[in-house]
Design a protein around this motif. Structure first.
Motif, short mmCIF file in Angstrom:
data_model
loop_
_atom_site.label_atom_id
_atom_site.label_comp_id
_atom_site.label_asym_id
_atom_site.label_seq_id
_atom_site.Cartn_x
_atom_site.Cartn_y
_atom_site.Cartn_z
N GLY A 605 0.81 -1.22 0.00
CA GLY A 605 0.00 0.00 0.00
C GLY A 605 0.84 1.26 0.00
O GLY A 605 0.39 2.32 0.45
N ASP A 606 2.04 1.17 -0.53
CA ASP A 606 2.99 2.29 -0.54
C ASP A 606 2.96 2.92 -1.93
O ASP A 606 3.27 2.29 -2.93
N GLY A 607 2.57 4.17 -2.01
CA GLY A 607 2.43 4.84 -3.29
C GLY A 607 3.71 5.40 -3.85
O GLY A 607 3.69 6.03 -4.92
N ARG A 608 4.86 5.18 -3.21
CA ARG A 608 6.12 5.71 -3.72
C ARG A 608 6.50 5.03 -5.03
O ARG A 608 6.16 3.87 -5.26
N ASP A 609 7.26 5.73 -5.85
CA ASP A 609 7.73 5.16 -7.10
C ASP A 609 8.93 4.26 -6.83
O ASP A 609 9.79 4.60 -6.01
N ALA A 610 8.99 3.13 -7.53
CA ALA A 610 10.07 2.17 -7.29
C ALA A 610 11.43 2.80 -7.55
O ALA A 610 12.41 2.52 -6.85
N ALA A 611 11.53 3.67 -8.56
CA ALA A 611 12.81 4.29 -8.87
C ALA A 611 13.31 5.21 -7.76
O ALA A 611 14.51 5.45 -7.63
N ASP A 612 12.39 5.71 -6.93
CA ASP A 612 12.77 6.65 -5.87
C ASP A 612 13.25 5.94 -4.61
O ASP A 612 13.88 6.58 -3.75
N VAL A 613 12.95 4.67 -4.45
CA VAL A 613 13.29 3.98 -3.20
C VAL A 613 14.27 2.84 -3.41
O VAL A 613 14.88 2.37 -2.45
N ASN A 614 14.46 2.40 -4.64
CA ASN A 614 15.28 1.23 -4.92
C ASN A 614 16.66 1.65 -5.39
O ASN A 614 17.07 1.39 -6.52
N SER A 615 17.40 2.33 -4.49
CA SER A 615 18.76 2.78 -4.80
C SER A 615 19.55 2.87 -3.51
O SER A 615 18.98 2.87 -2.41
N ALA A 616 20.87 2.94 -3.65
CA ALA A 616 21.72 3.01 -2.45
C ALA A 616 21.44 4.26 -1.65
O ALA A 616 21.38 4.24 -0.41
N ALA A 617 21.27 5.41 -2.34
CA ALA A 617 21.01 6.67 -1.63
C ALA A 617 19.70 6.61 -0.87
O ALA A 617 19.59 7.05 0.28
N ALA A 618 18.66 6.02 -1.52
CA ALA A 618 17.37 5.91 -0.86
C ALA A 618 17.44 4.95 0.31
O ALA A 618 16.81 5.19 1.36
N SER A 619 18.22 3.88 0.19
CA SER A 619 18.36 2.93 1.30
C SER A 619 18.99 3.61 2.51
O SER A 619 18.53 3.42 3.65
N ALA A 620 20.04 4.39 2.29
CA ALA A 620 20.69 5.09 3.41
C ALA A 620 19.74 6.10 4.04
O ALA A 620 19.69 6.25 5.27
N LYS A 621 18.96 6.78 3.20
CA LYS A 621 18.00 7.75 3.72
C LYS A 621 16.93 7.08 4.55
O LYS A 621 16.42 7.67 5.52
N ASP A 622 16.55 5.84 4.18
CA ASP A 622 15.51 5.12 4.90
C ASP A 622 16.03 4.30 6.07
O ASP A 622 15.32 3.46 6.61
N GLY A 623 17.29 4.51 6.45
CA GLY A 623 17.79 3.90 7.68
C GLY A 623 18.67 2.70 7.50
O GLY A 623 19.06 2.07 8.50
N ALA A 624 19.04 2.32 6.29
CA ALA A 624 19.94 1.18 6.09
C ALA A 624 21.38 1.60 6.37
O ALA A 624 21.84 2.65 5.92
N ARG A 625 22.11 0.79 7.15
CA ARG A 625 23.54 1.00 7.41
C ARG A 625 24.32 0.01 6.56
O ARG A 625 24.27 -1.19 6.80
N CYS A 626 24.99 0.52 5.54
CA CYS A 626 25.60 -0.34 4.53
C CYS A 626 27.10 -0.12 4.45
O CYS A 626 27.61 0.96 4.73
#
Length: 755
Positions: A605-626
């Motif tokens: 139920g997430d209306g975000r675009d896949a291109a906006d969340v499926n990247s390294a920068a988006a992962s770091a922004k969403d709390g991933a420690r990589c």
């Protein structure tokens, strides 16, 4: 249209019983159901229940078992024919076994080899169908040879794409280098199963052609069925190009699709506009088009026959027109490609006009049940797809709820032509709006389950677009096909194109409203089953028992209001994952394909675009420690979830993470993690989702089903060390050859696939 059908009786008034008289109320309702012969439609429900049981079975069920059950209960039904209650139970049980047997027979009839691994090799075969697309062509090939694959393991049909392909037509024998993959599994458990649809269509592999295509002389003449299919496909392609050239622009692609069923020339932006307006169904030839085409043939035939007084007075003109409509609908089905959804619509149309031939109401629940049984006996797998569910659900709802319309306010004697015209407009306007509203509400649960999308303004879009489609577009399509052999069709296509352009303008206007497309969490199976039961009860019962539909409807709403969303999505090969972070949103790690990422977002139920969340920068922004070895995400319940990219990270992540996800094979070392999903575990499970509970985690996978693992309490788990700092993105450490490709076939089965 609603005015022209034969309507069932109006709904009974409110429930007329007290708590002490509920048995009498049920008894009176049951008596009326028997008097109205409303038990017959439940045979279709029993038949469908048997099919559902077949698809829930593990392995390959034996055929003799359901056939034996069918014979046994058929014998019981014959023995108890003088006892109505026992007879009804035995016949219903027989239909359940018949549905199970239909599923077993169908699976055996279409059984063919399916590719089990990625293959890059030369292949050769006959072209069965060609579809032009904005960026190349898509071919359906009947394979004759696939180098390195034995005849036993070679797929019967493959679907491939190529960037050019000029001069390729159906019926040719070609050879080319191809990259073939097994038909993909669902992106998540409960998602659309491309592999199942491919299996029942005889497609054993999908992929792309890598080099030039050579046209060769066939080693043997093609079978007559292939020659016929190729001839029809080539004729469709020629007419598609002719219509598109006459109309031009996006309207040309839409207009061609309405006539030939070839949707490859419709730009994706146009598809998005139609979806946002809730009228994308007009470009998929199904029930609406079949009814309009058959209705046009029926009206033309009846009007022409009525011009001859002798025929009008001495012959059954209505029945002759019905036969003409049946023949015209059959021809339309064949020429439009005889796709699964089109054939289902044809069967239903033939049943309706067949009722006219025997002087029965055209639209009735009994006829709907007959059509459903015929369709499911031919294609049991259709029961699981959105096309069958939405088309039959809409018609069932119309049969049940259209009697609620108050036509009387538009009836009566008119005082003049103006008043007569106003009454006619009012009657048809109310009919259009109400039938659209009823059909939209009836199909909403199925749209929510399969597509996770609702279009709140679909009522507006349909109310504005369908009159153009019904009164101009489809009659023009029939007239254009009739004038095509004479070469006089271009003005007709241009007239149809003008109407299609208006439909697209309306779609763009409605789709521009704020919130025209609402993404919602995937509806659970329980909620879908309750909504379906409510629809069946409301449509089939003729007495006040219809009000019982309120109970499952309210229960379904309660379940839909609190969806059970997974906390972790894992790709089928471990290349990527999505983990619900502490803020409650999905964080993407790894290298998930854009298509799979889109499916996960929709399911959540997430209306975000896949291109906006499926990247390294988006992962770091969403709390991933990589770092180069992998990523760690703190879950919604503050547990560490690790995504491992390199084997050197296992030792540390085994100490601090509760769940480990990786595309690698986990080493055989002691690991404190509660669950490790590595290459071997995912090979057994396929795409997997995980729900995190207080005392356990619930695992659901495509291949293995449901599992539950008890959680270790925080007091007994090892201490969590400090998190390693974020460094270079992990994607750069994956060799280029190992990066996952986007699913090349995600739109190959679009008739029933995600919208």
């Amino acid at each position: 249209m609603a005015r022209a059908v034969a309507l069932p009786r109006r709904w009974q008034p409110a429930i007329e019983f007290g708590l002490a008289d509920w048995q009498g109320w049920l008894s009176r309702g049951a008596s009326r159901e028997i008097d109205q012969r409303r038990l017959f439609p439940w045979l279709a429900v029993c038949f469908g229940a048997g099919i559902l049981l077949f698809f829930q079975a593990e392995g390959r069920p034996a055929l003799w078992a359901p056939l034996s059950g069918l014979a046994l209960f058929a014998g019981f039904a014959a023995a108890f024919r003088s006892r109505p209650a026992a007879l009804a139970v035995c016949v219903g049980a027989a239909m359940v076994f018949a549905g199970f047997a239909a599923g077993a027979l169908r699976s055996r009839a279409v059984e063919a080899p399916v590719l089990s691994r990625i293959v890059i090799a030369p292949m050769s075969g006959f072209i069965e169908a060609v579809e032009d697309r904005p960026a190349g062509k898509r071919l359906l090939l009947r394979l004759v040879d696939l180098k390195g694959t034995s005849e036993v393991d070679r797929p019967r049909r493959v679907r491939v794409t190529l960037r050019k392909g000029e001069g390729l037509v159906a019926g040719q024998f070609i050879s080319a280098q191809a990259r073939l993959l097994p038909p993909p599994q669902p992106a998540w458990p409960g998602g659309y199963d491309f592999g199942r649809d491919a299996y029942y269509r005889g497609v054993g592999a999908v992929g792309s052609i890598l080099g030039p295509v050579k046209t060769l002389d066939p080693p043997a003449p093609p079978p007559w069925r292939l020659r016929l299919a190729a001839a029809v496909d080539e004729a469709r392609n020629i007419l598609t190009q002719r219509i598109a050239a006459a109309i031009e622009g996006p309207a040309g692609g839409v207009g061609a699709a309405l006539v030939t069923g070839k949707r490859g020339l419709i730009p994706e932006a146009t598809n998005d506009v139609l979806r946002a307006a809730g009228i994308y169904h007009i470009v998929s030839i199904s029930g609406l088009h079949m009814v309009l085409a058959a209705g046009t043939f029926f009206w033309l035939a009846r009007a022409l026959l009525s011009l001859v007084p002798t025929l009008a007075l001495m012959w059954p003109v209505k029945k002759m027109a019905a036969v003409t409509a049946m023949a015209g609908a059959t021809g339309y089905c064949v020429f439009s490609g005889a796709d699964v959804a089109t054939i289902r619509s044809l069967i239903m149309t033939l049943v309706m006009f067949g009722a006219v031939l025997v002087d029965r109401p055209a639209l009735s629940v009994r006829n709907l049940a007959i059509a459903a049984i015929v369709v499911l006996a031919r294609e049991p797998e259709a029961l699981l797809g959105p096309s069958f569910q939405m088309s039959f659900g809409a018609v069932a709802a119309l049969a049940a709820f259209v009697p609620l319309l108050q036509w009387g306010r538009f009836e009566g004697r008119s005082n003049g032509r103006l008043e007569t015209a106003l009454r006619w407009l009012g009657r048809h306007a109310v009919g259009l709006v109400t039938t659209t509203l009823v059909a939209s509400i009836a199909t909403a649960p199925f749209a929510a389950y399969h597509f996770q999308t609702l279009n709140p303004y679909g009522l507006v879009g349909n109310a504005l677009a369908l009159p153009l489609v019904s009164l101009v577009v489809m009659p023009s399509a029939v007239l254009g096909v009739l004038t095509y052999p004479f070469g006089l069709d271009r003005p007709v296509w241009q007239m149809m194109g003008a109407a299609v352009s208006q439909v697209l303008d309306v779609s763009g206007w409605v789709g521009g409203f704020g919130g025209s497309s609402v993404v919602i969490p995937a509806l659970g199976l329980g909620a879908l089953a309750l909504f379906s039961l409510a629809l069946l009860v409301a449509a089939i019962f003729a007495s006040a028992l219809r009000w019982l539909a309120v109970v499952p409807a309210l229960a379904g709403l309660a379940l839909a209001a609190a969806p059970a969303r997974p906390d972790i999505y894992v790709d089928r090969d471990g290349q990527g994952a999505a983990i619900r972070n502490a803020a409650g949103r999905l964080t993407f790690v790894g290298k998930t394909s854009a298509f799979v990422a889109e499916q996960w977002l929709r399911a959540d139920g997430d209306g975000r675009d896949a291109a906006d969340v499926n990247s390294a920068a988006a992962s770091a922004k969403d709390g991933a420690r990589c770092d180069p070895e992998g990523c760690v995400v703190e879950s919604v319940d503050r547990r560490n979830i690790a995504f491992v990219q390199k084997a050197s990270a296992f030792e540390e992540d085994c100490r601090r993470a509760e769940i480990i996800i990786t595309r690698l094979k986990a080493p055989t070392l002691p690991c404190a993690a509660l669950l490790v999903l590595d290459r071997e575990a995912l090979a057994v499970r396929g795409a997997t989702t995980i729900r995190l509970g207080a005392d356990s985690i619930e695992i659901r996978s495509v291949r293995k089903g449901d599992e539950t693992v008890a959680r270790t309490t925080a007091a007994t788990r090892p201490p969590v060390p400090a998190a390693r700092p974020a460094r270079a993105v992990p994607e750069q450490d994956i060799p280029e050859d190992d990066r996952p490709e986007p699913d090349p076939s995600h739109d190959d089965f679009s008739s029933d696939g995600p919208g």
